[in-house]
Design a protein around this motif. Structure first.
Motif, PDB file in Angstrom:
ATOM      1  N   GLU A 190       0.834  -1.204   0.000  1.00  0.00           N
ATOM      2  CA  GLU A 190       0.000   0.000   0.000  1.00  0.00           C
ATOM      3  C   GLU A 190       0.870   1.257   0.000  1.00  0.00           C
ATOM      4  OE1 GLU A 190      -3.232   2.294   2.895  1.00  0.00           O
ATOM      5  OE2 GLU A 190      -2.496   0.297   3.413  1.00  0.00           O
ATOM      6  N   LEU A 191       1.868   1.291   0.892  1.00  0.00           N
ATOM      7  CA  LEU A 191       2.735   2.458   0.972  1.00  0.00           C
ATOM      8  C   LEU A 191       3.619   2.574  -0.266  1.00  0.00           C
ATOM      9  CD1 LEU A 191       3.751   2.088   4.705  1.00  0.00           C
ATOM     10  CD2 LEU A 191       2.310   3.879   3.748  1.00  0.00           C
ATOM     11  N   GLU A 192       4.067   1.449  -0.781  1.00  0.00           N
ATOM     12  CA  GLU A 192       4.907   1.452  -1.969  1.00  0.00           C
ATOM     13  C   GLU A 192       4.182   2.066  -3.157  1.00  0.00           C
ATOM     14  OE1 GLU A 192       7.819  -1.789  -4.104  1.00  0.00           O
ATOM     15  OE2 GLU A 192       5.768  -2.421  -3.665  1.00  0.00           O
ATOM     16  N   ALA A 193       2.914   1.680  -3.332  1.00  0.00           N
ATOM     17  CA  ALA A 193       2.134   2.202  -4.449  1.00  0.00           C
ATOM     18  C   ALA A 193       1.928   3.712  -4.319  1.00  0.00           C
ATOM     19  CB  ALA A 193       0.788   1.489  -4.505  1.00  0.00           C
ATOM     20  N   GLU A 194       1.684   4.168  -3.106  1.00  0.00           N
ATOM     21  CA  GLU A 194       1.453   5.600  -2.904  1.00  0.00           C
ATOM     22  C   GLU A 194       2.722   6.399  -3.162  1.00  0.00           C
ATOM     23  OE1 GLU A 194      -0.476   8.613   0.405  1.00  0.00           O
ATOM     24  OE2 GLU A 194      -0.817   6.455   0.513  1.00  0.00           O
ATOM     25  N   ILE A 195       3.864   5.870  -2.726  1.00  0.00           N
ATOM     26  CA  ILE A 195       5.135   6.562  -2.969  1.00  0.00           C
ATOM     27  C   ILE A 195       5.444   6.625  -4.455  1.00  0.00           C
ATOM     28  CG2 ILE A 195       7.633   6.374  -2.652  1.00  0.00           C
ATOM     29  CD1 ILE A 195       7.037   5.265   0.161  1.00  0.00           C
ATOM     30  N   GLU A 196       5.256   5.510  -5.159  1.00  0.00           N
ATOM     31  CA  GLU A 196       5.566   5.459  -6.586  1.00  0.00           C
ATOM     32  C   GLU A 196       4.694   6.401  -7.404  1.00  0.00           C
ATOM     33  OE1 GLU A 196       5.126   1.322  -7.433  1.00  0.00           O
ATOM     34  OE2 GLU A 196       7.255   0.884  -7.066  1.00  0.00           O
ATOM     35  N   ASN A 197       3.499   6.681  -6.910  1.00  0.00           N
ATOM     36  CA  ASN A 197       2.572   7.552  -7.630  1.00  0.00           C
ATOM     37  C   ASN A 197       2.658   9.013  -7.186  1.00  0.00           C
ATOM     38  OD1 ASN A 197       1.499   5.429  -9.149  1.00  0.00           O
ATOM     39  ND2 ASN A 197       0.041   4.892  -7.527  1.00  0.00           N
ATOM     40  N   ASP A 198       3.555   9.308  -6.265  1.00  0.00           N
ATOM     41  CA  ASP A 198       3.659  10.673  -5.760  1.00  0.00           C
ATOM     42  C   ASP A 198       4.271  11.582  -6.823  1.00  0.00           C
ATOM     43  OD1 ASP A 198       3.432  12.116  -2.921  1.00  0.00           O
ATOM     44  OD2 ASP A 198       5.171  12.928  -3.996  1.00  0.00           O
ATOM     45  N   ALA A 199       3.790  12.819  -6.871  1.00  0.00           N
ATOM     46  CA  ALA A 199       4.274  13.778  -7.863  1.00  0.00           C
ATOM     47  C   ALA A 199       5.655  14.321  -7.526  1.00  0.00           C
ATOM     48  CB  ALA A 199       3.278  14.938  -7.982  1.00  0.00           C
ATOM     49  N   ASP A 200       6.062  14.166  -6.280  1.00  0.00           N
ATOM     50  CA  ASP A 200       7.359  14.690  -5.841  1.00  0.00           C
ATOM     51  C   ASP A 200       8.441  13.663  -6.159  1.00  0.00           C
ATOM     52  OD1 ASP A 200       9.632  15.467  -4.359  1.00  0.00           O
ATOM     53  OD2 ASP A 200       8.374  16.570  -2.945  1.00  0.00           O
ATOM     54  N   ALA A 201       9.393  14.049  -7.015  1.00  0.00           N
ATOM     55  CA  ALA A 201      10.462  13.138  -7.421  1.00  0.00           C
ATOM     56  C   ALA A 201      11.323  12.714  -6.232  1.00  0.00           C
ATOM     57  CB  ALA A 201      11.331  13.798  -8.489  1.00  0.00           C
ATOM     58  N   THR A 202      11.501  13.606  -5.266  1.00  0.00           N
ATOM     59  CA  THR A 202      12.307  13.269  -4.084  1.00  0.00           C
ATOM     60  C   THR A 202      11.663  12.153  -3.289  1.00  0.00           C
ATOM     61  OG1 THR A 202      13.121  15.542  -3.927  1.00  0.00           O
ATOM     62  CG2 THR A 202      13.317  14.174  -1.957  1.00  0.00           C
ATOM     63  N   VAL A 203      10.354  12.241  -3.158  1.00  0.00           N
ATOM     64  CA  VAL A 203       9.629  11.195  -2.441  1.00  0.00           C
ATOM     65  C   VAL A 203       9.756   9.871  -3.175  1.00  0.00           C
ATOM     66  CG1 VAL A 203       7.354  10.400  -1.678  1.00  0.00           C
ATOM     67  CG2 VAL A 203       8.015  12.801  -1.367  1.00  0.00           C
TER      68      VAL A 203
END
Length: 225
Positions: free
Chosen positions: A35-48
């Motif tokens: 769940e967390l992996e998917a949210e991070i991968e879809n984040d608009a912030d490249a640093t995240v």
């Protein structure tokens, strides 16, 4: 990004909070990670995106290690050498010295059991005074219940009886929480994005060395080994 911060910060808590109620469930842990992996991968912030997955794996590993070391649980230690080892090696540790015949010790147990899952970077244990005679003598414990607060292996504070908790058996857990926070011993797990919750150590003399004796009241129990 705030939402991801919140999830990362709660990951360790999620992994340890149900430790008393279930066996370790790898599938459940994997589901949290996915769940967390998917949210991070879809984040608009490249640093995240770049740093988030690495941090997530570190947090997952650390949370599992904390759970394996009984963080998030309030438990009894019956071996005196083990109690000494825990107080010396844990960065933050609260030890409840209790006697099974003392009513106020039972009340203290209930509150500590509530705090342990909340402050999973602090180790919470209890020891039966008759099992730890050397510690009782070394720390000059005379009145029960007695809480000893250790930070980096050093005794920083002690709470004797209920006098500082309103001298009332019906005190709220939040009152004990605030009192322990003043010693700096309460710590929540922290991740690389957030500094977490920390408290300043009180400047009173009992934060730098052991305090012998202490004021008692009619409901706290004096004991002799």
């Amino acid at each position: 990004m705030t939402r991801i911060h919140s999830k990362l910060n709660s990951l360790a808590s999620r992994l340890v909070e149900s430790n008393d109620f279930r066996e370790e469930d790898e599938e459940d842990d994997d589901a949290i990670f996915a769940e967390l992996e998917a949210e991070i991968e879809n984040d608009a912030d490249a640093t995240v995106r770049d740093r988030g997955l690495e941090q997530l794996r570190l947090e997952m590993q650390r949370a599992k290690e904390m759970r394996e070391n009984a963080h998030g649980r309030y438990m009894e230690i019956t071996n005196e050498k083990e109690a000494i080892r825990i107080s010396a090696n844990e960065p933050h540790c609260v030890i409840h010295f209790y006697h099974s015949n003392f009513r106020r010790c039972e009340i203290m147990d209930k509150h500590l059991a509530k705090l342990a899952p909340k402050y999973y970077a602090t180790r919470f244990i209890r020891v039966f005074v008759e099992n730890v005679p050397w510690l009782v003598e070394k720390l000059a414990i005379k009145v029960l219940p007695c809480l000893m607060c250790f930070i980096d292996g050093v005794s920083k504070d002690r709470l004797i009886g209920f006098e500082e908790l309103g001298n009332n058996d019906a005190f709220e857990t939040a009152v004990l929480e605030l009192r322990l926070a003043s010693s700096g011993v309460l710590q929540k797990a922290r991740n690389a994005y957030e500094s977490g919750v920390t408290y300043n150590v009180s400047s009173s003399s009992n934060t730098t060395k052991l305090r012998r004796g202490g004021q008692t009241d009619q409901d706290d129990d004096v004991f002799d080994l």
